[in-house]
Design a protein around this motif. Structure first.
Motif, short mmCIF file in Angstrom:
data_model
loop_
_atom_site.label_atom_id
_atom_site.label_comp_id
_atom_site.label_asym_id
_atom_site.label_seq_id
_atom_site.Cartn_x
_atom_site.Cartn_y
_atom_site.Cartn_z
N UNK A 1 38.10 51.67 39.51
CA UNK A 1 37.39 52.68 39.70
C UNK A 1 35.86 51.89 39.75
N UNK A 2 35.99 50.89 38.64
CA UNK A 2 34.59 50.24 38.19
C UNK A 2 34.37 49.00 39.38
N UNK A 3 35.47 48.31 39.61
CA UNK A 3 35.31 46.88 40.43
C UNK A 3 35.63 47.19 41.90
N UNK A 4 36.58 47.82 41.82
CA UNK A 4 37.30 47.92 43.57
C UNK A 4 36.70 48.91 44.38
N UNK A 5 36.50 50.19 43.72
CA UNK A 5 36.00 51.39 44.45
C UNK A 5 34.69 51.39 45.02
N UNK A 6 33.51 51.00 44.45
CA UNK A 6 32.42 51.01 44.86
C UNK A 6 32.08 50.26 46.02
N UNK A 7 31.70 50.79 47.24
CA UNK A 7 31.36 50.09 48.56
C UNK A 7 30.01 50.53 49.03
N UNK A 8 29.39 49.56 49.90
CA UNK A 8 28.03 50.16 50.25
C UNK A 8 28.24 50.75 51.65
N UNK A 9 27.19 50.99 52.29
CA UNK A 9 27.27 52.05 53.49
C UNK A 9 27.83 51.59 54.67
N UNK A 10 28.27 50.19 54.87
CA UNK A 10 29.18 49.50 55.66
C UNK A 10 30.27 49.42 55.31
N UNK A 11 30.82 49.87 54.11
CA UNK A 11 32.26 49.88 53.86
C UNK A 11 32.59 48.41 53.03
N UNK A 12 31.69 47.54 52.72
CA UNK A 12 31.78 46.40 52.14
C UNK A 12 31.89 46.62 50.31
N UNK A 13 32.74 45.93 49.71
CA UNK A 13 33.01 46.03 48.33
C UNK A 13 31.76 45.30 47.59
N UNK A 14 31.41 46.22 46.53
CA UNK A 14 29.99 45.86 45.80
C UNK A 14 30.38 44.74 44.83
N UNK A 15 31.48 45.17 44.09
CA UNK A 15 31.78 44.23 42.84
C UNK A 15 33.22 43.77 42.66
N UNK A 16 33.95 43.69 43.83
CA UNK A 16 35.30 43.25 43.73
C UNK A 16 35.53 41.88 43.67
N UNK A 17 34.29 41.18 43.93
CA UNK A 17 34.43 39.50 43.94
C UNK A 17 34.07 39.20 42.56
N UNK A 18 33.52 39.98 41.54
CA UNK A 18 32.89 39.64 40.13
C UNK A 18 34.49 39.68 39.36
#
Length: 275
Positions: free
Chosen positions: A147-164
């Protein structure tokens, strides 16, 4: 032949099909005999993934335990209502009527231990065995990480935190926050995490689980912070895992733990519903 004759004259709202009749299911889809399809699998999850991957048009899948008819009947009735009414969400559907549901908002990554402690303290008041609570905590840890690292995406559907890295602290903005919900009715214990992104897909569920069951965990996660074993750990530790997804809007993962059965004697179940 009797079913084909009937469906050729009039389409139905929902067609329910067992996994031994996949050819019929594909024919029904090609001929537009039904508005919705529900596949009921009877084999273990690891043996069903190849078939699921070949049926991209099937948005609703329910695994059933052929040795537990009561649970299978309840699962089927619940699933029919969910699909027909387009009402997928809510762990209450899998518990006794009137059960009290607790919920906590997921604000940041360092909150995970606090959330799990609050949940565990609540379940201890029910007298839940430690062995079950250990499994619940393992599942919830993975659900919170997703929920914290994988779910959040931007308006284009790109993951925000998955690479961290999963050790890097993440503070979630209001629209990125998820919710942890949990309840127990004395027979089943249920936990759920819900986000407002709806980014997970059927392919992600199937391919990630397949890579783990085939011993290739992590092969789909190059350049990502997680090892890719989270979904597998969730499914294997719970008695039943349900994915409810409204694409681009909402994802809910529910895990059910039966308090009356021995985990080792019952293979885990998997369900998913997409609209």
């Amino acid at each position: 032949a009797e079913a084909e004759a009937l469906l050729a004259q009039q389409s139905v709202d929902l067609l329910i099909c067992e996994d031994k009749n996949l050819a019929f299911l594909k024919k029904a889809y090609d001929n537009k005999w039904a508005k919705n399809f529900l596949l009921m699998t009877t084999s273990q999850i690891s043996n069903s993934l190849d078939a699921l991957g070949q049926l991209p048009f099937v948005d609703n899948v329910v695994s059933r335990n052929i040795n537990d008819r009561a649970a299978s009947s309840k699962a089927l009735l619940t699933s029919i209502n969910k699909v027909i009414n387009k009402d997928l969400f809510g762990l209450e559907k899998y518990l006794s009527w009137g059960v009290e549901v607790n919920h906590q908002v997921i604000l940041h990554s360092k909150q995970r231990d606090e959330l799990k402690i609050n949940m565990t303290d609540h379940f201890r008041r029910f007298g839940i065995r430690r062995l079950i609570l250990d499994r619940v905590n393992a599942v919830v840890e993975e659900m919170l990480m997703n929920a914290i690292y994988d779910a959040p995406v931007d308006s284009y559907g790109k993951s925000l935190f998955n690479h961290k890295s999963r050790t890097e602290e993440i503070m979630l903005e209001t629209h990125q926050q998820s919710q942890l919900r949990y309840a127990c009715d004395g027979i089943n214990l249920a936990v759920a995490v819900e986000d407002s992104f709806g980014a997970i897909t059927k392919d992600i569920i199937i391919n990630y689980l397949k890579s783990c069951y085939q011993g290739n965990a992590g092969s789909l996660n190059e350049g990502k912070g997680g090892a890719g074993r989270g979904l597998h750990q969730i499914v294997e530790n719970a008695d039943l895992t349900i994915f409810n997804v409204k694409e681009g809007i909402r994802t809910e993962v529910i895990c059910i733990f039966n308090l009356e059965i021995v985990k080792e004697e019952t293979p885990p179940g998997l369900q998913y519903f997409f609209i």
